[in-house]
Motif scaffolding. Structure first.
Motif, mmCIF file in Angstrom:
data_model
loop_
_atom_site.group_PDB
_atom_site.id
_atom_site.type_symbol
_atom_site.label_atom_id
_atom_site.label_comp_id
_atom_site.label_asym_id
_atom_site.label_seq_id
_atom_site.Cartn_x
_atom_site.Cartn_y
_atom_site.Cartn_z
ATOM 1 N N PRO A 65 0.818 -1.221 0.000
ATOM 2 C CA PRO A 65 0.000 0.000 0.000
ATOM 3 C C PRO A 65 0.849 1.269 0.000
ATOM 4 C CG PRO A 65 -0.870 -1.551 1.601
ATOM 5 C CD PRO A 65 0.427 -2.118 1.102
ATOM 6 N N GLN A 119 -6.092 6.032 9.219
ATOM 7 C CA GLN A 119 -4.997 5.898 8.267
ATOM 8 C C GLN A 119 -3.961 6.966 8.592
ATOM 9 O OE1 GLN A 119 -5.052 3.435 5.936
ATOM 10 N NE2 GLN A 119 -2.944 3.978 5.476
ATOM 11 N N ILE A 149 -15.709 1.536 8.602
ATOM 12 C CA ILE A 149 -15.852 0.295 7.855
ATOM 13 C C ILE A 149 -17.335 -0.072 7.940
ATOM 14 C CG2 ILE A 149 -15.192 -2.122 7.742
ATOM 15 C CD1 ILE A 149 -12.552 -1.293 9.051
ATOM 16 N N ARG A 155 -17.207 -5.754 2.194
ATOM 17 C CA ARG A 155 -15.757 -5.666 2.268
ATOM 18 C C ARG A 155 -15.176 -4.742 1.205
ATOM 19 N NH1 ARG A 155 -14.011 -11.606 0.088
ATOM 20 N NH2 ARG A 155 -14.853 -11.284 -1.987
ATOM 21 N N PHE A 156 -15.799 -4.668 0.023
ATOM 22 C CA PHE A 156 -15.278 -3.780 -1.015
ATOM 23 C C PHE A 156 -15.493 -2.315 -0.636
ATOM 24 C CE2 PHE A 156 -16.172 -7.696 -3.468
ATOM 25 C CZ PHE A 156 -14.861 -8.021 -3.744
ATOM 26 N N GLN A 159 -12.649 -1.512 1.613
ATOM 27 C CA GLN A 159 -11.402 -1.276 0.878
ATOM 28 C C GLN A 159 -11.414 0.100 0.206
ATOM 29 O OE1 GLN A 159 -11.173 -4.591 -1.803
ATOM 30 N NE2 GLN A 159 -10.499 -6.020 -0.202
ATOM 31 N N ARG A 160 -12.580 0.467 -0.341
ATOM 32 C CA ARG A 160 -12.681 1.781 -0.992
ATOM 33 C C ARG A 160 -12.557 2.897 0.040
ATOM 34 N NH1 ARG A 160 -11.312 3.767 -5.633
ATOM 35 N NH2 ARG A 160 -11.073 5.797 -4.744
ATOM 36 N N ARG A 162 -10.793 2.761 2.731
ATOM 37 C CA ARG A 162 -9.368 2.850 3.071
ATOM 38 C C ARG A 162 -8.602 3.627 1.999
ATOM 39 N NH1 ARG A 162 -4.790 -1.794 4.189
ATOM 40 N NH2 ARG A 162 -3.099 -0.306 4.276
ATOM 41 N N ARG A 163 -8.902 3.355 0.735
ATOM 42 C CA ARG A 163 -8.234 4.087 -0.348
ATOM 43 C C ARG A 163 -8.555 5.574 -0.301
ATOM 44 N NH1 ARG A 163 -7.897 1.213 -6.175
ATOM 45 N NH2 ARG A 163 -6.318 -0.281 -5.571
#
Length: 189
Positions: A65, A119, A149, A155-156, A159-160, A162-163
């Motif tokens: 990452p 993050q 979250i 889960r996707f 992840q998005r 987090r990005r």
């Protein structure tokens, strides 16, 4: 008698106040200059100095990452310093080292899964003057960004999230670097 004097003083006070404000504005008008504007005397402004900063690719471990954050950091710095245009011949080189981590801020007590994470992006950077190969600025900065979250079924979306948090933290760090470099170019410190 004193009320009449007070009324006269009030009618005379506002022009006096206005004169003081205009005099203060006139005295300080020559001292103020916009940070990112062009200098009226024809000297180099901060934007000209930014355009002369070369940003080499930021290295990171492949497939991690941190590699995506390093690419995003370079892109954000290029846009912040060069305004998306082509840079001038370099007089400085900006060397940046990036690291990213995350940690859980809140855990759902029923499922034991994280609800909120933070993050963390940190950058150590050096501005090197190419003519003398001297480090003129060496500093570090960081950015914390939290994200939610949405649950174990999405889960996707996690992840998005987090990005998006990484992208926001990269922009915070890039802005801090740009502001520090502007401080150096204006004040020399």
């Amino acid at each position: 008698m004193w009320r009449r004097n007070l009324r006269q003083w009030r009618t005379l006070a506002w022009p006096l106040r206005l004169a003081v404000v205009l005099a203060a504005a006139g005295l300080t008008a020559g001292c103020w200059q916009p940070l990112y504007g062009a200098r009226p005397a024809g000297g180099e402004g901060v934007q000209d100095k930014f355009a002369a900063v070369d940003i080499p690719p930021i290295t990171s471990l492949k497939g991690t990452p941190a590699e995506r954050v390093a690419v995003g950091m370079r892109n954000a710095l290029q846009f912040d310093l060069h305004n998306g245009g082509s840079p001038m011949p370099p007089a400085y080189a900006l060397k940046v080292y990036v690291a990213t981590t995350q940690y859980t801020a809140n855990i759902d007590p029923t499922s034991g899964r994280p609800d909120t994470q933070v993050q963390y992006v940190t950058a150590n950077y050096q501005l090197v003057e190419l003519a003398t190969d001297k480090i003129v600025v060496s500093d570090s900065t960081y950015g914390y960004v939290d994200y939610d979250i949405p649950g174990s079924q999405q889960r996707f979306a996690g992840q998005r999230a987090r990005r998006d948090a990484e992208d926001r933290a990269v922009q915070v760090v890039a802005d801090a670097i740009r502001n520090r470099l502007a401080s150096y170019f204006v004040a020399g410190t």
